[in-house]
Design a protein around this motif. Structure first.
Motif, PDB file in Angstrom:
ATOM      1  N   SER A 115       0.822  -1.204   0.000  1.00  0.00           N
ATOM      2  CA  SER A 115       0.000   0.000   0.000  1.00  0.00           C
ATOM      3  C   SER A 115       0.861   1.261   0.000  1.00  0.00           C
ATOM      4  O   SER A 115       0.528   2.251  -0.658  1.00  0.00           O
ATOM      5  CB  SER A 115      -0.934  -0.005   1.211  1.00  0.00           C
ATOM      6  N   VAL A 116       1.974   1.235   0.745  1.00  0.00           N
ATOM      7  CA  VAL A 116       2.903   2.375   0.727  1.00  0.00           C
ATOM      8  C   VAL A 116       3.435   2.595  -0.680  1.00  0.00           C
ATOM      9  O   VAL A 116       3.546   3.734  -1.160  1.00  0.00           O
ATOM     10  CB  VAL A 116       4.066   2.147   1.710  1.00  0.00           C
ATOM     11  N   GLY A 117       3.777   1.502  -1.363  1.00  0.00           N
ATOM     12  CA  GLY A 117       4.241   1.610  -2.743  1.00  0.00           C
ATOM     13  C   GLY A 117       3.212   2.257  -3.643  1.00  0.00           C
ATOM     14  O   GLY A 117       3.541   3.079  -4.514  1.00  0.00           O
ATOM     15  N   TYR A 118       1.924   1.919  -3.417  1.00  0.00           N
ATOM     16  CA  TYR A 118       0.855   2.548  -4.196  1.00  0.00           C
ATOM     17  C   TYR A 118       0.757   4.041  -3.901  1.00  0.00           C
ATOM     18  O   TYR A 118       0.674   4.859  -4.825  1.00  0.00           O
ATOM     19  CB  TYR A 118      -0.494   1.879  -3.896  1.00  0.00           C
ATOM     20  N   PHE A 119       0.741   4.413  -2.617  1.00  0.00           N
ATOM     21  CA  PHE A 119       0.603   5.827  -2.266  1.00  0.00           C
ATOM     22  C   PHE A 119       1.771   6.645  -2.827  1.00  0.00           C
ATOM     23  O   PHE A 119       1.576   7.777  -3.292  1.00  0.00           O
ATOM     24  CB  PHE A 119       0.520   5.997  -0.752  1.00  0.00           C
ATOM     25  N   LEU A 120       2.974   6.092  -2.796  1.00  0.00           N
ATOM     26  CA  LEU A 120       4.131   6.794  -3.364  1.00  0.00           C
ATOM     27  C   LEU A 120       3.971   6.972  -4.870  1.00  0.00           C
ATOM     28  O   LEU A 120       4.228   8.056  -5.413  1.00  0.00           O
ATOM     29  CB  LEU A 120       5.415   6.019  -3.060  1.00  0.00           C
ATOM     30  N   SER A 121       3.538   5.918  -5.541  1.00  0.00           N
ATOM     31  CA  SER A 121       3.370   5.972  -6.996  1.00  0.00           C
ATOM     32  C   SER A 121       2.286   6.957  -7.390  1.00  0.00           C
ATOM     33  O   SER A 121       2.470   7.795  -8.284  1.00  0.00           O
ATOM     34  CB  SER A 121       3.038   4.572  -7.536  1.00  0.00           C
ATOM     35  N   ASP A 122       1.137   6.855  -6.717  1.00  0.00           N
ATOM     36  CA  ASP A 122       0.006   7.724  -7.059  1.00  0.00           C
ATOM     37  C   ASP A 122       0.317   9.178  -6.720  1.00  0.00           C
ATOM     38  O   ASP A 122      -0.030  10.090  -7.488  1.00  0.00           O
ATOM     39  CB  ASP A 122      -1.237   7.256  -6.307  1.00  0.00           C
ATOM     40  N   LEU A 123       0.970   9.409  -5.579  1.00  0.00           N
ATOM     41  CA  LEU A 123       1.327  10.776  -5.193  1.00  0.00           C
ATOM     42  C   LEU A 123       2.320  11.380  -6.178  1.00  0.00           C
ATOM     43  O   LEU A 123       2.228  12.569  -6.520  1.00  0.00           O
ATOM     44  CB  LEU A 123       1.921  10.781  -3.785  1.00  0.00           C
ATOM     45  N   ALA A 124       3.245  10.571  -6.672  1.00  0.00           N
ATOM     46  CA  ALA A 124       4.223  11.053  -7.652  1.00  0.00           C
ATOM     47  C   ALA A 124       3.532  11.493  -8.942  1.00  0.00           C
ATOM     48  O   ALA A 124       3.853  12.541  -9.510  1.00  0.00           O
ATOM     49  CB  ALA A 124       5.255   9.963  -7.939  1.00  0.00           C
ATOM     50  N   VAL A 125       2.558  10.698  -9.384  1.00  0.00           N
ATOM     51  CA  VAL A 125       1.827  11.039 -10.613  1.00  0.00           C
ATOM     52  C   VAL A 125       0.995  12.301 -10.405  1.00  0.00           C
ATOM     53  O   VAL A 125       0.948  13.187 -11.276  1.00  0.00           O
ATOM     54  CB  VAL A 125       0.926   9.860 -11.039  1.00  0.00           C
ATOM     55  N   ILE A 126       0.327  12.397  -9.243  1.00  0.00           N
ATOM     56  CA  ILE A 126      -0.501  13.570  -8.951  1.00  0.00           C
ATOM     57  C   ILE A 126       0.357  14.837  -8.917  1.00  0.00           C
ATOM     58  O   ILE A 126      -0.026  15.876  -9.465  1.00  0.00           O
ATOM     59  CB  ILE A 126      -1.245  13.382  -7.611  1.00  0.00           C
ATOM     60  N   CYS A 127       1.505  14.758  -8.270  1.00  0.00           N
ATOM     61  CA  CYS A 127       2.390  15.933  -8.183  1.00  0.00           C
ATOM     62  C   CYS A 127       2.981  16.286  -9.541  1.00  0.00           C
ATOM     63  O   CYS A 127       3.157  17.462  -9.869  1.00  0.00           O
ATOM     64  CB  CYS A 127       3.512  15.662  -7.171  1.00  0.00           C
ATOM     65  N   TRP A 128       3.311  15.273 -10.336  1.00  0.00           N
ATOM     66  CA  TRP A 128       3.914  15.517 -11.649  1.00  0.00           C
ATOM     67  C   TRP A 128       2.949  16.253 -12.577  1.00  0.00           C
ATOM     68  O   TRP A 128       3.350  17.130 -13.333  1.00  0.00           O
ATOM     69  CB  TRP A 128       4.342  14.203 -12.279  1.00  0.00           C
ATOM     70  N   PHE A 129       1.672  15.896 -12.508  1.00  0.00           N
ATOM     71  CA  PHE A 129       0.670  16.513 -13.381  1.00  0.00           C
ATOM     72  C   PHE A 129      -0.195  17.530 -12.632  1.00  0.00           C
ATOM     73  O   PHE A 129      -1.246  17.928 -13.136  1.00  0.00           O
ATOM     74  CB  PHE A 129      -0.231  15.440 -14.000  1.00  0.00           C
ATOM     75  N   TYR A 130       0.242  17.933 -11.456  1.00  0.00           N
ATOM     76  CA  TYR A 130      -0.545  18.844 -10.612  1.00  0.00           C
ATOM     77  C   TYR A 130      -0.888  20.139 -11.357  1.00  0.00           C
ATOM     78  O   TYR A 130      -0.025  20.716 -12.036  1.00  0.00           O
ATOM     79  CB  TYR A 130       0.252  19.187  -9.351  1.00  0.00           C
ATOM     80  N   PRO A 131      -2.145  20.607 -11.268  1.00  0.00           N
ATOM     81  CA  PRO A 131      -3.280  20.041 -10.512  1.00  0.00           C
ATOM     82  C   PRO A 131      -4.258  19.251 -11.369  1.00  0.00           C
ATOM     83  O   PRO A 131      -5.418  19.093 -10.996  1.00  0.00           O
ATOM     84  CB  PRO A 131      -3.941  21.301  -9.971  1.00  0.00           C
ATOM     85  N   SER A 132      -3.802  18.769 -12.538  1.00  0.00           N
ATOM     86  CA  SER A 132      -4.714  18.129 -13.491  1.00  0.00           C
ATOM     87  C   SER A 132      -5.361  16.864 -12.935  1.00  0.00           C
ATOM     88  O   SER A 132      -6.513  16.549 -13.254  1.00  0.00           O
ATOM     89  CB  SER A 132      -3.961  17.801 -14.781  1.00  0.00           C
ATOM     90  N   LEU A 133      -4.640  16.105 -12.119  1.00  0.00           N
ATOM     91  CA  LEU A 133      -5.158  14.840 -11.601  1.00  0.00           C
ATOM     92  C   LEU A 133      -5.681  14.940 -10.176  1.00  0.00           C
ATOM     93  O   LEU A 133      -6.063  13.939  -9.585  1.00  0.00           O
ATOM     94  CB  LEU A 133      -4.064  13.762 -11.668  1.00  0.00           C
TER      95      LEU A 133
END
Length: 280
Positions: A124-142
């Motif tokens: 689950s930590v791996g998921y939160f890190l992955s999803d947070l990275a994508v959200i920050c990379w495309f912020y605030p689109s996602l």
């Protein structure tokens, strides 16, 4: 029937034995389980996104017409749905069915953990890190700041519980709230596919309301009641664990109530249109 040469068979057995030693002595040894689990979670997220992309190309006609950012969100939501199903199932098992956190168990329940529970949290930590990275990379689109705060708080709390072994019961209680993620993602998929006026969309809205009420409102109330009953055990945790047990659920509960008010308004608006013709 063709037989495998004896030398080749012996080589295969040797490689298999080496692999078993590697997995047992390193990857799944107690000191390495958290790191193996986090890495597994990150790799699984990448594979889920790629698989979602391949499936969508062949089976969803609307996918090719989406913009680049929409395709990214489409794949990302597919990944989060898979994680939600995985973590919800295991969290329900640990909280309600497993003897690991039973009141009749040995020792303080706030300090109980197992190899499986730790590995589950690591994924689950791996998921939160992955999803947070994508959200920050495309912020605030996602997703806006609420998503960043939600994922940051959740990731820190889950990571601490995974590494320390403290408060895993309450971590799993909070993670059960991920049961609402598939319905939220389905709502986005239906909107993107132009099915807002369909019967499926209406049913999905009702499911969101029910799942949110059960997992993010009522269950959080049960969590706070459980904390009250076992406060004498919680105060024996490390100060950081004690802080996370109280602060993270409260912060998430506030956000859950805020989002729930929006869901209620959305359900009312959708039900008000139910007399209009709906397409299946």
């Amino acid at each position: 029937m063709r037989t495998i040469p004896q030398g080749t068979a012996m080589s295969m057995d040797a490689y298999r034995n080496q692999a078993e030693v590697l997995v047992g002595s390193y990857l799944l040894a107690d000191p390495y389980i958290p790191y193996t689990a986090v890495l597994s979670g990150i790799i699984a997220c990448k594979m889920a996104c790629d698989l979602m992309h391949l499936i969508s190309i062949f089976y969803f006609k609307c996918y090719s017409s989406l913009t680049k950012i929409q395709r990214t969100e489409w794949n990302n939501r597919g990944m989060s749905t898979i994680h939600a199903i995985f973590i919800t199932a295991l969290s329900v098992y640990f909280v309600f069915w497993s003897n690991l956190f039973s009141d009749q168990g040995v020792g303080l329940l706030t300090f109980r953990s197992s190899a499986l529970s730790t590995f589950t949290l690591g994924v689950s930590v791996g998921y939160f890190l992955s999803d947070l990275a994508v959200i920050c990379w495309f912020y605030p689109s996602l997703g806006g700041m609420e998503y960043v705060i939600h994922h940051s708080l959740s990731g820190v709390a889950v990571a601490y519980s995974m590494l320390s072994g403290e408060g895993q019961l309450y971590t799993f209680m909070v993670l059960i709230s991920e049961v609402t993620t598939p319905e939220i993602n389905m709502r986005w998929f239906l909107e993107t596919a132009g099915m807002k006026k369909s019967l499926v969309y209406l049913i999905n809205g009702v499911l969101i309301f029910l799942a949110w009420l059960a997992a993010r409102i009522l269950l959080f109330g049960y969590l706070f009641y459980h904390v009250y009953l076992h406060y004498h055990q919680i105060i024996q945790m490390h100060i950081l664990g004690y802080f996370l047990v109280f602060v993270v659920p409260v912060a998430l509960a506030v956000m859950n109530l805020r989002w729930f008010s929006k869901i209620v308004k959305g359900v009312r608006k959708t039900l008000a249109q139910k007399e209009r013709p709906l397409s299946i």
